[in-house]
Design a protein around this motif. Structure first.
Motif, PDB file in Angstrom:
ATOM      1  N   THR A  18      13.103  -0.522  -3.748  1.00 41.97           N
ATOM      2  CA  THR A  18      12.487   0.356  -4.748  1.00 41.97           C
ATOM      3  C   THR A  18      13.587   1.060  -5.537  1.00 41.97           C
ATOM      4  O   THR A  18      14.636   1.412  -5.006  1.00 41.97           O
TER       5      THR A  18
ATOM      6  N   ASP B 230      -0.447  -0.289  -5.267  1.00 39.21           N
ATOM      7  CA  ASP B 230      -1.512  -0.683  -4.343  1.00 39.21           C
ATOM      8  C   ASP B 230      -1.911  -2.108  -4.714  1.00 39.21           C
ATOM      9  O   ASP B 230      -2.853  -2.340  -5.450  1.00 39.21           O
TER      10      ASP B 230
ATOM     11  N   ASP C   2       7.643  -0.175   7.144  1.00 39.58           N
ATOM     12  CA  ASP C   2       7.145   1.193   7.054  1.00 39.58           C
ATOM     13  C   ASP C   2       8.016   1.961   6.068  1.00 39.58           C
ATOM     14  O   ASP C   2       9.057   2.522   6.426  1.00 39.58           O
ATOM     15  N   ALA C   3       7.597   1.959   4.802  1.00 41.58           N
ATOM     16  CA  ALA C   3       8.351   2.652   3.766  1.00 41.58           C
ATOM     17  C   ALA C   3       8.052   4.145   3.816  1.00 41.58           C
ATOM     18  O   ALA C   3       7.126   4.601   4.499  1.00 41.58           O
ATOM     19  N   GLU C   4       8.810   4.922   3.031  1.00 47.24           N
ATOM     20  CA  GLU C   4       8.672   6.373   3.091  1.00 47.24           C
ATOM     21  C   GLU C   4       7.314   6.843   2.590  1.00 47.24           C
ATOM     22  O   GLU C   4       6.765   7.819   3.089  1.00 47.24           O
ATOM     23  N   PHE C   5       6.754   6.136   1.608  1.00 43.61           N
ATOM     24  CA  PHE C   5       5.487   6.578   1.025  1.00 43.61           C
ATOM     25  C   PHE C   5       4.404   5.510   1.127  1.00 43.61           C
ATOM     26  O   PHE C   5       3.473   5.487   0.338  1.00 43.61           O
ATOM     27  N   GLY C   6       4.499   4.612   2.099  1.00 43.18           N
ATOM     28  CA  GLY C   6       3.488   3.583   2.270  1.00 43.18           C
ATOM     29  C   GLY C   6       3.985   2.479   3.178  1.00 43.18           C
ATOM     30  O   GLY C   6       4.907   2.679   3.980  1.00 43.18           O
ATOM     31  N   SER C   7       3.377   1.323   3.070  1.00 47.35           N
ATOM     32  CA  SER C   7       3.770   0.183   3.899  1.00 47.35           C
ATOM     33  C   SER C   7       3.655  -1.097   3.087  1.00 47.35           C
ATOM     34  O   SER C   7       2.844  -1.203   2.164  1.00 47.35           O
ATOM     35  N   TYR C   8       4.489  -2.078   3.458  1.00 45.48           N
ATOM     36  CA  TYR C   8       4.493  -3.386   2.822  1.00 45.48           C
ATOM     37  C   TYR C   8       4.412  -4.434   3.930  1.00 45.48           C
ATOM     38  O   TYR C   8       5.259  -4.460   4.824  1.00 45.48           O
TER      39      TYR C   8
ATOM     40  N   ASP D  48       0.852  -1.199   0.000  1.00 49.08           N
ATOM     41  CA  ASP D  48       0.000   0.000   0.000  1.00 49.08           C
ATOM     42  C   ASP D  48       0.882   1.240   0.000  1.00 49.08           C
ATOM     43  O   ASP D  48       1.525   1.564   1.001  1.00 49.08           O
ATOM     44  N   ASP D  49       0.969   1.922  -1.134  1.00 49.92           N
ATOM     45  CA  ASP D  49       1.601   3.227  -1.201  1.00 49.92           C
ATOM     46  C   ASP D  49       0.972   4.002  -2.357  1.00 49.92           C
ATOM     47  O   ASP D  49       0.050   3.516  -3.015  1.00 49.92           O
TER      48      ASP D  49
END
Length: 225
Positions: free
Chosen positions: A153, A59, A202-208, A54-55
């Motif tokens: 990424t 998505d 917890d990625a910079e622009f969303g989560s995995y 989800d970012d």
């Protein structure tokens, strides 16, 4: 090709037990399972890693990584027989090389998710029902190993990033059947399922979020003393 090698190697384990019986003469199988034992096993293993991504670029609600591979291991344990039941404890260690990854491209952005299992060990209890020279058993316990989930990424708009998480602890459960060929040599078939839980990045622009599980189906030879 690796599946042909697997089939030949697994099938070779059962004749090995029969050969041991021939070399041991006419000694009948022992009726007691109250023994300490060691053994070796070979079979097929696999991993499954389900991802929820989800970012603002990706998505993805249904991403599954899977792989199958050979597994080779050793084990040792002790059983105690009592009133129609066999109770025991066993430790094992297995070498394998299951891994998979998938890359997604969207709007010039790239995302690669990966999962791997390289080695698994476990400490398990087991309970069985003996029927003559056969033992039908269930087993469960704690698993440890080198099981990893990771993402990376590569992009042109937002900063690239990566992270990895080693899932070293998990739970394992399964069942098997063992047959005594001589007083000291047995053969067995066993299936185990490993669950290493989940991890959220917890990625910079969303989560995995990644779940990881594995299985192993093995044939083995045991030496009891």
């Amino acid at each position: 090709m690796k599946h042909l090698l697997l089939a030949g190697a697994v099938c070779a384990l059962v004749p090995a037990g029969a050969l041991a019986a021939d070399q041991g003469g006419s000694t009948p199988p022992d009726s007691t399972w109250d023994r300490t034992y060691i053994g070796a096993q070979l079979g097929i293993a696999g991993l499954n890693s389900d991802w929820t991504i989800d970012d603002f670029v990706f998505d993805l609600d249904d991403v599954s990584l899977t792989d199958t591979c050979l597994v080779l291991g050793v084990f040792a344990g002790h059983d105690v027989q009592m009133d129609g039941f066999v109770l025991g404890a066993e430790a094992d260690f297995n070498f394998l090389d299951c891994n998979d990854s998938e890359t997604f491209i969207s709007d010039g952005e790239g995302l690669t998710v990966s999962a791997s299992v390289d080695a698994i060990g476990s400490l398990r209890g087991r309970v069985g029902i003996p029927v003559d020279n056969l033992l039908f058993y269930a087993t469960a316990g704690i698993a440890v190993g080198t099981a990893t989930v990771s993402y990376a990424t590569s992009d042109y708009v937002v900063p690239a990033g990566s992270d990895a998480h080693d899932l070293k602890l998990g739970l394992v459960a399964g069942a098997g059947v063992e047959a005594m060929v001589t007083d000291t040599v047995g053969v067995r078939l066993q299936g185990l399922y490993y669950n290493f839980g989940s991890h959220t990045f917890d990625a910079e622009f969303g989560s995995y979020k990644a779940d990881l599980s594995a299985f192993a189906l093995t044939a083995g030879v045991t030496w009891k003393f």
